[in-house]
Scaffold this active site. Structure first.
Site, PDB file in Angstrom:
ATOM      1  N   SER A   1      -6.640  -6.870   9.364  1.00 28.21           N
ATOM      2  CA  SER A   1      -5.644  -6.217   8.752  1.00 28.21           C
ATOM      3  C   SER A   1      -5.059  -6.223   9.881  1.00 28.21           C
ATOM      4  O   SER A   1      -5.761  -6.314  10.875  1.00 28.21           O
ATOM      5  CB  SER A   1      -5.856  -4.583   8.254  1.00 28.21           C
ATOM      6  OG  SER A   1      -6.404  -4.470   9.215  1.00 28.21           O
TER       7      SER A   1
ATOM      8  N   ASP B   1      -6.761   6.845  12.498  1.00 29.48           N
ATOM      9  CA  ASP B   1      -5.562   6.961  12.662  1.00 29.48           C
ATOM     10  C   ASP B   1      -5.431   8.103  12.023  1.00 29.48           C
ATOM     11  O   ASP B   1      -4.032   9.231  11.860  1.00 29.48           O
ATOM     12  CB  ASP B   1      -4.219   6.085  11.690  1.00 29.48           C
ATOM     13  CG  ASP B   1      -4.074   5.210  13.352  1.00 29.48           C
ATOM     14  OD1 ASP B   1      -4.233   5.615  14.232  1.00 29.48           O
ATOM     15  OD2 ASP B   1      -4.193   3.711  12.499  1.00 29.48           O
TER      16      ASP B   1
ATOM     17  N   ASP C   1       0.947  -1.554   0.036  1.00 31.90           N
ATOM     18  CA  ASP C   1       0.337  -0.447   0.211  1.00 31.90           C
ATOM     19  C   ASP C   1       0.281   1.325   0.014  1.00 31.90           C
ATOM     20  O   ASP C   1      -0.023   1.651  -0.867  1.00 31.90           O
ATOM     21  CB  ASP C   1      -0.516  -0.062   1.094  1.00 31.90           C
ATOM     22  CG  ASP C   1      -1.952  -1.011   1.740  1.00 31.90           C
ATOM     23  OD1 ASP C   1      -2.224  -2.129  -0.333  1.00 31.90           O
ATOM     24  OD2 ASP C   1      -3.258  -1.193   1.999  1.00 31.90           O
TER      25      ASP C   1
ATOM     26  N   ARG D   1       0.995   6.627  17.270  1.00 29.23           N
ATOM     27  CA  ARG D   1       0.907   7.814  15.474  1.00 29.23           C
ATOM     28  C   ARG D   1       1.871   9.013  15.932  1.00 29.23           C
ATOM     29  O   ARG D   1       2.406   9.212  15.266  1.00 29.23           O
ATOM     30  CB  ARG D   1      -0.249   7.594  15.863  1.00 29.23           C
ATOM     31  CG  ARG D   1      -1.200   6.467  14.720  1.00 29.23           C
ATOM     32  CD  ARG D   1      -0.319   5.700  14.560  1.00 29.23           C
ATOM     33  NE  ARG D   1      -1.583   5.156  13.502  1.00 29.23           N
ATOM     34  CZ  ARG D   1      -0.220   3.402  13.319  1.00 29.23           C
ATOM     35  NH1 ARG D   1       0.895   3.566  13.765  1.00 29.23           N
ATOM     36  NH2 ARG D   1      -1.139   2.504  12.918  1.00 29.23           N
TER      37      ARG D   1
END
Length: 418
Positions: free
Chosen positions: A191, A137, A26, A108
């Site tokens: 995922s 996110d 990705d 993050r």
């Protein structure tokens, strides 16, 4: 030299972009899409946060896609992650919606901070992340970017590009000769996001909250039912609210968490199947594994139980949901989080000592806690002769004073019924 490209809004596109780059399919597609869409120079940033993957291939993939050597950043941030993000969060005993230990949320802001720092270092005028437009996110990354660099350009491909399916992405990758691993050609059954604190699994086979997760989902723990039928006993040492040793051996923050992860995994500790409320408004189901963090949370509350004053402990518990929510929503860099952190850190000044724990089939059991700064007094607690330290007769007046408003209310209500 990168050329300026007109954006859809008619403005000028970015000249140089710092991309949060994993080296996977990705983000490799995003890298090429940035070059093709904006004609810009791309800087890749790959962080080792303890996700357990080899990062060498990320460098090779970036080079293959035409990224200059000086524009490839691969950094080991494990110690900084645990020391400056995980440990401060655990001083607060932070859990979102009562159970979630915020493993993805807390990673993050560090990634976002380093992207901004690299942008300054390389002269980049934009940053890019690979988060989708449905998740949390995107908010966490972008709030961090804006807090640290208010005028930075932000590119979020999943909110911009025209790809509608996995097939579209594969077609784009093949067209641009981006290597595709065989296991990446089809739709993944779920995922995964991982770092040293936890692993998070979402989507596909996990979308129905009524269906039990298949065992293949679990990355970091064995099943509690398969854990050894014997107790593992450990001691965790604390100083100023942070774990500093295991069984008397002093270790660095990342080393401690790594060791606790190993112990948690072996004893089936830290699994969580959760339906949570995302910041963007929807509910989602995730399977989380936080073996070391689960042990740390129990141990920290145990050492606080003998070293924190009641008022301080209860105030922390009152503030904790707000603090956890700030982290979950992406406000790590906000003034209110910093204010709460200062209060929390002040409370940890005397949180030191050792906690003894037994790990057994998914359970973390506190069996002892001791501290030179302990507020626990056997003289006060004992039912034996207390040598005048506590006069039990004083309790009568204490109770009558605390009952005054209740007696007043009862008297009024009784009068009103006549």
């Amino acid at each position: 030299m990168a050329t300026k490209t007109a954006t859809k809004s008619g403005g000028t596109g970015p000249k140089k972009v710092v991309l949060a780059y994993s080296g996977g399919l990705d983000t490799s597609i995003i890298l090429k899409w940035l070059q093709e869409t904006y004609g810009c120079e791309v800087v890749t940033f790959t962080a080792d946060l303890g996700q357990g993957e080899e990062l060498g291939p990320a460098r090779k993939k970036a080079e293959l896609l035409g990224i200059k050597q000086e524009n490839i950043f691969i950094e080991d941030l494990r110690e900084e992650f645990v020391r400056d993000y995980v440990f401060p969060m655990f001083r607060a005993n932070a859990v979102y919606e009562g159970v979630y230990l915020l493993g993805t949320s807390i990673a993050r802001p560090l990634i976002g901070k380093r992207q901004i720092e690299i942008a300054r270092k390389t002269g980049a005028d934009a940053v890019c992340h690979g988060a989708t437009g449905k998740g949390n996110d995107q908010v966490r990354f972008e709030l961090t970017y804006y807090a640290l660099e208010p005028s930075i350009k932000i590119i979020a491909p999943w909110r911009e590009w025209a790809f509608k399916s996995r097939e579209d992405l594969i077609e784009f990758a093949e067209k641009h000769q981006i290597p595709i691993a065989k296991d990446k050609r089809g739709e993944a059954p779920f995922s995964v996001d991982a770092n040293l604190l936890h692993s998070s699994s979402e989507g596909k086979v996990l979308e129905d909250p009524a269906v039990k997760p298949p065992e293949i989902v679990y990355q970091r723990t064995i099943s509690p039912m398969d854990a050894p039928d014997k107790v593992t006993t450990i001691k965790i040492g604390y100083a100023k609210g942070d774990p500093v040793s295991i069984d008397g051996v002093k270790m660095s923050p990342a080393t401690i968490l790594t060791k606790l992860n190993e112990l948690g995994k072996a004893n089936g500790i830290g699994r969580l199947d959760l339906v949570e409320n995302r910041f963007v408004g929807m509910k989602s189901r995730g399977v989380y594994e936080t073996p070391g963090g689960t042990i740390m949370l129990t141990a920290h509350r145990a050492i606080e139980s003998i070293t924190l004053d009641r008022g301080a402990a209860h105030l922390k518990d009152d503030l904790m949901p707000r603090y956890a929510e700030l982290i979950y929503y992406g406000f790590w860099e906000s003034p209110e989080r910093r204010m709460l952190q200062a209060l929390i850190d002040q409370s940890q000044e005397h949180v030191e000592g050792e906690v003894t724990l037994e790990l057994y089939k998914g359970n973390v059991i506190v069996t002892g806690r001791e501290s030179a700064k302990s507020l626990y007094s056997t003289t006060l607690v004992t039912f034996e002769d207390d040598r005048g330290a506590y006069d039990q007769k004083d309790a009568a007046g204490f109770i009558r004073l605390n009952a005054l408003r209740l007696r007043t209310l009862a008297g009024r209500d009784r009068t009103g019924k006549k």
